[in-house]
Design an enzyme around this catalytic site. Structure first.
Site, PDB file in Angstrom:
ATOM      1  N   GLU A 163       0.806  -1.230   0.000  1.00 48.04           N
ATOM      2  CA  GLU A 163       0.000   0.000   0.000  1.00 48.04           C
ATOM      3  C   GLU A 163       0.838   1.278   0.000  1.00 48.04           C
ATOM      4  O   GLU A 163       0.596   2.182   0.799  1.00 48.04           O
ATOM      5  CB  GLU A 163      -0.958  -0.015   1.197  1.00 48.04           C
ATOM      6  CG  GLU A 163      -1.867  -1.222   1.186  1.00 48.04           C
ATOM      7  CD  GLU A 163      -2.773  -1.329   2.411  1.00 48.04           C
ATOM      8  OE1 GLU A 163      -2.679  -0.474   3.311  1.00 48.04           O
ATOM      9  OE2 GLU A 163      -3.573  -2.287   2.463  1.00 48.04           O
ATOM     10  N   ASN A 205       2.090  -5.219  -3.118  1.00 52.11           N
ATOM     11  CA  ASN A 205       0.676  -5.507  -2.854  1.00 52.11           C
ATOM     12  C   ASN A 205      -0.078  -4.209  -2.572  1.00 52.11           C
ATOM     13  O   ASN A 205       0.415  -3.359  -1.825  1.00 52.11           O
ATOM     14  CB  ASN A 205       0.614  -6.424  -1.611  1.00 52.11           C
ATOM     15  CG  ASN A 205      -0.747  -7.020  -1.359  1.00 52.11           C
ATOM     16  OD1 ASN A 205      -1.334  -7.638  -2.247  1.00 52.11           O
ATOM     17  ND2 ASN A 205      -1.268  -6.850  -0.146  1.00 52.11           N
ATOM     18  N   HIS A 242     -10.426  -5.698  -2.627  1.00 55.76           N
ATOM     19  CA  HIS A 242     -11.529  -5.501  -1.676  1.00 55.76           C
ATOM     20  C   HIS A 242     -12.617  -4.737  -2.432  1.00 55.76           C
ATOM     21  O   HIS A 242     -12.575  -3.507  -2.532  1.00 55.76           O
ATOM     22  CB  HIS A 242     -11.057  -4.687  -0.468  1.00 55.76           C
ATOM     23  CG  HIS A 242     -10.064  -5.377   0.395  1.00 55.76           C
ATOM     24  ND1 HIS A 242     -10.376  -6.498   1.134  1.00 55.76           N
ATOM     25  CD2 HIS A 242      -8.759  -5.130   0.643  1.00 55.76           C
ATOM     26  CE1 HIS A 242      -9.311  -6.899   1.810  1.00 55.76           C
ATOM     27  NE2 HIS A 242      -8.309  -6.091   1.516  1.00 55.76           N
ATOM     28  N   GLU A 271      -6.457 -10.490  -1.385  1.00 49.74           N
ATOM     29  CA  GLU A 271      -7.319 -10.222  -0.213  1.00 49.74           C
ATOM     30  C   GLU A 271      -8.777 -10.104  -0.647  1.00 49.74           C
ATOM     31  O   GLU A 271      -9.519  -9.243  -0.156  1.00 49.74           O
ATOM     32  CB  GLU A 271      -6.864  -8.935   0.501  1.00 49.74           C
ATOM     33  CG  GLU A 271      -5.406  -8.975   0.937  1.00 49.74           C
ATOM     34  CD  GLU A 271      -4.951  -7.716   1.688  1.00 49.74           C
ATOM     35  OE1 GLU A 271      -5.811  -6.940   2.135  1.00 49.74           O
ATOM     36  OE2 GLU A 271      -3.728  -7.524   1.807  1.00 49.74           O
ATOM     37  N   ASP A 273     -12.509  -9.857  -1.211  1.00 48.28           N
ATOM     38  CA  ASP A 273     -13.837  -9.898  -0.600  1.00 48.28           C
ATOM     39  C   ASP A 273     -14.719  -8.957  -1.417  1.00 48.28           C
ATOM     40  O   ASP A 273     -14.228  -8.025  -2.051  1.00 48.28           O
ATOM     41  CB  ASP A 273     -13.843  -9.579   0.904  1.00 48.28           C
ATOM     42  CG  ASP A 273     -13.062  -8.341   1.293  1.00 48.28           C
ATOM     43  OD1 ASP A 273     -12.856  -7.466   0.436  1.00 48.28           O
ATOM     44  OD2 ASP A 273     -12.677  -8.243   2.463  1.00 48.28           O
TER      45      ASP A 273
HETATM   46  O1  G2I Z   1      -7.874  -3.575   6.174  1.00 45.56           O
HETATM   47  C1  G2I Z   1      -8.040  -4.713   5.397  1.00 45.56           C
HETATM   48  C2  G2I Z   1      -6.742  -5.188   4.846  1.00 45.56           C
HETATM   49  C3  G2I Z   1      -6.212  -4.193   3.831  1.00 45.56           C
HETATM   50  N1  G2I Z   1      -4.968  -4.673   3.215  1.00 45.56           N
HETATM   51  C4  G2I Z   1      -3.932  -5.043   4.145  1.00 45.56           C
HETATM   52  C5  G2I Z   1      -4.447  -5.997   5.201  1.00 45.56           C
HETATM   53  O2  G2I Z   1      -3.426  -6.280   6.123  1.00 45.56           O
HETATM   54  C6  G2I Z   1      -5.657  -5.445   5.898  1.00 45.56           C
HETATM   55  O3  G2I Z   1      -6.057  -6.406   6.878  1.00 45.56           O
HETATM   56  C7  G2I Z   1      -6.643  -5.896   8.031  1.00 45.56           C
HETATM   57  C8  G2I Z   1      -7.045  -7.030   8.941  1.00 45.56           C
HETATM   58  O4  G2I Z   1      -8.017  -7.818   8.289  1.00 45.56           O
HETATM   59  C9  G2I Z   1      -7.629  -6.492  10.236  1.00 45.56           C
HETATM   60  O5  G2I Z   1      -7.811  -7.567  11.162  1.00 45.56           O
HETATM   61  O6  G2I Z   1      -5.736  -5.055   8.664  1.00 45.56           O
HETATM   62  C10 G2I Z   1      -6.335  -4.415   9.782  1.00 45.56           C
HETATM   63  C11 G2I Z   1      -5.380  -3.392  10.341  1.00 45.56           C
HETATM   64  O7  G2I Z   1      -4.891  -2.542   9.365  1.00 45.56           O
HETATM   65  C12 G2I Z   1      -6.693  -5.453  10.829  1.00 45.56           C
HETATM   66  O8  G2I Z   1      -7.370  -4.841  11.918  1.00 45.56           O
HETATM   67  C13 G2I Z   1      -6.741  -4.964  13.131  1.00 45.56           C
HETATM   68  C14 G2I Z   1      -7.361  -3.955  14.064  1.00 45.56           C
HETATM   69  O9  G2I Z   1      -7.134  -2.663  13.522  1.00 45.56           O
HETATM   70  C15 G2I Z   1      -6.750  -4.058  15.398  1.00 45.56           C
HETATM   71  O10 G2I Z   1      -7.394  -3.183  16.290  1.00 45.56           O
HETATM   72  C16 G2I Z   1      -6.806  -5.476  15.917  1.00 45.56           C
HETATM   73  O11 G2I Z   1      -6.087  -5.600  17.124  1.00 45.56           O
HETATM   74  O12 G2I Z   1      -6.912  -6.264  13.662  1.00 45.56           O
HETATM   75  C17 G2I Z   1      -6.217  -6.436  14.869  1.00 45.56           C
HETATM   76  C18 G2I Z   1      -6.300  -7.902  15.294  1.00 45.56           C
HETATM   77  O13 G2I Z   1      -7.618  -8.325  15.365  1.00 45.56           O
END
Ligand code: G2I
Length: 475
Positions: A163, A205, A242, A271, A273
Site C-alpha cells: 500500500e 501488494n 476488496h 485479499e 472480498d
Molecule cells: O484492512 C483490510 C486489509 C487491507 N490490506 C492489508 C491488510 O493487512 C488489511 O487487513 C486488516 C485485517 O483484516 C484487520 O484484522 O488489517 C487491519 C489493520 O490494518 C486489521 O485490523 C486490526 C485492528 O485494527 C486491530 O485493532 C486489531 O487488534 O486487527 C487487529 C487484530 O484483530
C-alpha cells in the site's frame, strides 16, 4: 542469480499444484469433462493455481473454523500475525510465536503460506512510528532482513511492500514516514528481501489497483515496469481486490491483470472480498484469474462472514454458521469449468460437492512440539486410499495420502489402472503414465505431510475404474 533460482522456485513452489500435470494433461483434457474438483483448493490446483484464505491465529482453536480451513484451502496468509507490530513489537526484539503457529498449522497440512507484510506505513509498532530518516531506513531494512530470514523456506511469496501509493487521481506515492526516507525505499526493501530469501516470490501488494483506468493502477504499473527495466528483484504484484460499492469490480479487471503480467511478473489476487458476495461477481473474478496465465491464485480475506474485517458487508464465501453461500458454488463452478470447458457431455453423476466423509482431516491444532527426531522423515511409511466416482464412460478418483508414524518429505503413489482406463486430467500431483501402472508424486506444496496427517490429489479418467488398490511409498 535470483532469477535462476526463482524460476526453479516458481515451477516447484508457486506454479503450484500440479501445474506440470496440468500441462502434461492439457491436450487430452480439452476433450474431457472438467468437473473433478470438490473443494476450492483442489479445483484451483487442477488449474495449476492455489486458493487461499487469510487466517487469524486465535481462531485456530475454533473447530468450525479449522474444519473449513483444512478442507477448502491450500494457501494461507496470516491476517495480522506477520505484520511489523506483531513481529518486532520492540526494536530488535522479534516475536514469531503467533505467526509460527499459523505457518505450522498450514504446512503440516500441506498448505503453502504467503507472507504479509514486511514493509508498510500501517500497523507499525510505536517505536517505528516515531522514527524517521536514516535511522528508520536502517530499521526497516533490518526488519525486512530478520523476518524474511526467519521464514526462509516456509513462505512461497512475500508482500514485501504494502500500500505505498496514494488513493485518488494524483498517481503519487502515499506520504508516510517510510516514503520520507527517500523514494527508493521500496526497491531497497525488495533488495533486502531478495538477499534474505532468494527463493520466495517477492510481491508488491496494494488495493484500489483493480481498475485499469485508475491513476493508482497506472502508477503502480509504471513502478513495476521501471523495476523490471532496472533489475529490481520484483516477481509479483498482489491485487487486494476488496470490492465494495465505492470501489466495485469492473470488467477491465482482466485487462489490469494481463497488463501487469505482460511486464514479466506474476499476479495474485491477495485479499478478495466483495460486498454482498454477488455470485456473479465472484465468478467473474475467478474467470479473470483463470484467463491470465500468470495469475497464480486467489486468496479470500477470511473464511466466514463473521471472520471478515467488514463483517457487516457479508463479503465472503461462507455464512457465519459455516455453510456455503451461492458465491462459494459460483467460485467452485468457475474453477472447475475454467478455461477448458467440457466438449463432451458431463458425467451423469457429478462428484460430491462436499469433501468425502470417510476420513475428515483433524480439527485440532498441530502439536506445539516438534515431531520426535528419532524417526527420520518418511521412515514411518504412508498409506493411500481412493474414492471413485464412476459414471458411464469415465470416473474421477480422489486419492488420500496419509503419513504413517513419521512425517513425509515427499511421497509416491502407484495405482494400477484396468485395461481401457486412461487418465485425462490430474491435479495436486505429478503423474507418470496414464494407462496401466501409473505413478504419482507430490507437487511442491503437498510433499510435506505431518505424522498421521493427510493430503489429497486426484485425477479423471476415461473408462471404468473397477477396484483400485493404490500403494504409497515415502520419498
Ligand atoms: O484492512 C483490510 C486489509 C487491507 N490490506 C492489508 C491488510 O493487512 C488489511 O487487513 C486488516 C485485517 O483484516 C484487520 O484484522 O488489517 C487491519 C489493520 O490494518 C486489521 O485490523 C486490526 C485492528 O485494527 C486491530 O485493532 C486489531 O487488534 O486487527 C487487529 C487484530 O484483530
Amino acid at each position: 542469480m535470483r532469477r535462476t533460482k526463482w524460476k526453479a522456485a516458481s515451477r516447484a513452489a508457486l506454479a503450484l499444484a500440479g501445474a506440470g500435470a496440468l500441462a502434461a494433461g492439457m491436450a487430452l483434457f480439452a476433450t474431457a469433462p472438467a468437473s473433478a474438483g470438490t473443494t476450492l483448493g483442489a479445483s484451483a490446483a487442477e488449474k495449476g493455481r492455489y486458493f487461499g484464505t487469510a487466517v487469524a491465529g486465535f481462531k485456530l482453536s475454533d473447530s468450525a473454523y479449522t474444519t473449513i480451513l483444512n478442507r477448502e484451502f491450500n494457501m494461507v496468509t496470516a491476517e495480522n500475525e506477520m505484520k511489523i507490530d506483531a513481529t518486532e513489537p520492540q526494536q530488535n526484539q522479534f516475536s514469531y510465536g503467533a505467526a509460527d503457529q499459523i505457518v505450522n498449522h498450514a504446512r503440516s497440512r500441506g498448505m503453502s503460506v504467503r507472507g504479509h507484510t514486511l514493509a508498510w506505513h500501517s500497523q507499525q509498532p510505536g517505536w517505528m512510528q516515531n522514527m524517521s530518516g536514516t535511522a528508520l531506513r536502517q530499521a526497516m531494512l533490518n526488519h525486512v532482513t530478520q523476518v524474511a530470514t526467519h521464514f526462509r523456506g516456509q513462505v512461497v511469496a512475500w508482500d514485501v511492500v504494502n500500500e505505498a501509493f496514494a488513493d485518488g487521481s494524483s498517481g503519487a506515492r502515499r506520504d508516510s514516514n517510510l516514503q520520507r526516507t527517500g523514494n527508493d525505499w521500496i526497491e531497497a526493501a525488495f533488495r533486502a528481501a531478495d538477499a534474505a530469501d532468494p527463493n520466495a516470490k517477492l510481491c508488491y501488494n496494494d488495493y484500489n489497483t483493480d481498475n485499469w483506468t485508475h491513476a493508482k493502477t497506472q502508477a503502480v504499473y509504471n513502478m513495476v515496469r521501471d523495476f523490471k527495466s532496472r533489475g529490481v528483484p520484483i516477481d509479483c504484484v498482489g491485487f487486494q481486490s476488496h470490492f465494495n460499492n465505492d470501489s466495485p469490480y469492473v470488467s477491465n479487471y482482466r485487462t489490469t491483470l494481463s497488463s501487469f503480467a505482460a511486464l514479466g511478473v506474476d499476479v495474485q489476487i491477495t485479499e478478495l472480498d466483495i460486498q454482498g458476495a454477488s455470485a456473479t461477481t465472484y465468478r467473474s473474478v475467478v474467470e479473470d484469474c483463470l484467463a491470465v496465465a500468470r495469475c497464480n491464485g486467489i486468496t479470500v480475506w477470511g473464511i466466514r462472514d463473521s471472520d471478515s474485517w467488514r463483517a457487516s458487508q457479508t463479503p465472503l464465501l461462507f455464512n457465519s454458521n459455516g455453510s456455503k453461500k451461492p458465491a462459494y458454488d459460483a467460485v467452485l463452478a468457475a474453477l472447475n469449468n475454467g478455461t477448458t470447458p467440457p466438449t463432451t457431455a458431463p458425467p451423469t453423476t457429478v462428484p460430491p460437492t462436499t469433501a468425502p466423509p470417510t476420513t475428515a482431516p483433524p480439527t485440532t491444532a498441530p502439536p506445539t512440539t516438534a515431531p520426535p527426531t528419532t524417526t527420520p522423515p518418511g521412515q514411518g511409511g504412508c498409506t493411500a486410499t481412493v474414492t471413485v466416482n464412476q459414471w458411464t464412460g469415465g470416473f474421477v478418483a480422489n486419492v488420500r495420502v496419509t503419513a504413517g508414524s513419521s512425517a513425509l518429505n515427499g511421497w509416491t503413489v502407484t495405482i494400477g489402472l484396468p485395461s481401457g482406463a486412461t487418465v485425462t486430467n490430474a491435479w495436486s500431483a505429478n503423474r507418470s503414465g496414464n494407462t496401466g501402472t501409473t505413478n504419482w508424486t507430490n507437487v511442491a506444496y503437498n510433499g510435506q505431510v505431518g505424522a498421521g496427517q493427510s493430503t489429497e490429489f486426484g485425477f479423471q479418467a476415461n473408462g471404468t475404474a473397477g477396484s483400485l488398490s493404490p500403494t504409497c511409498a515415502a520419498g
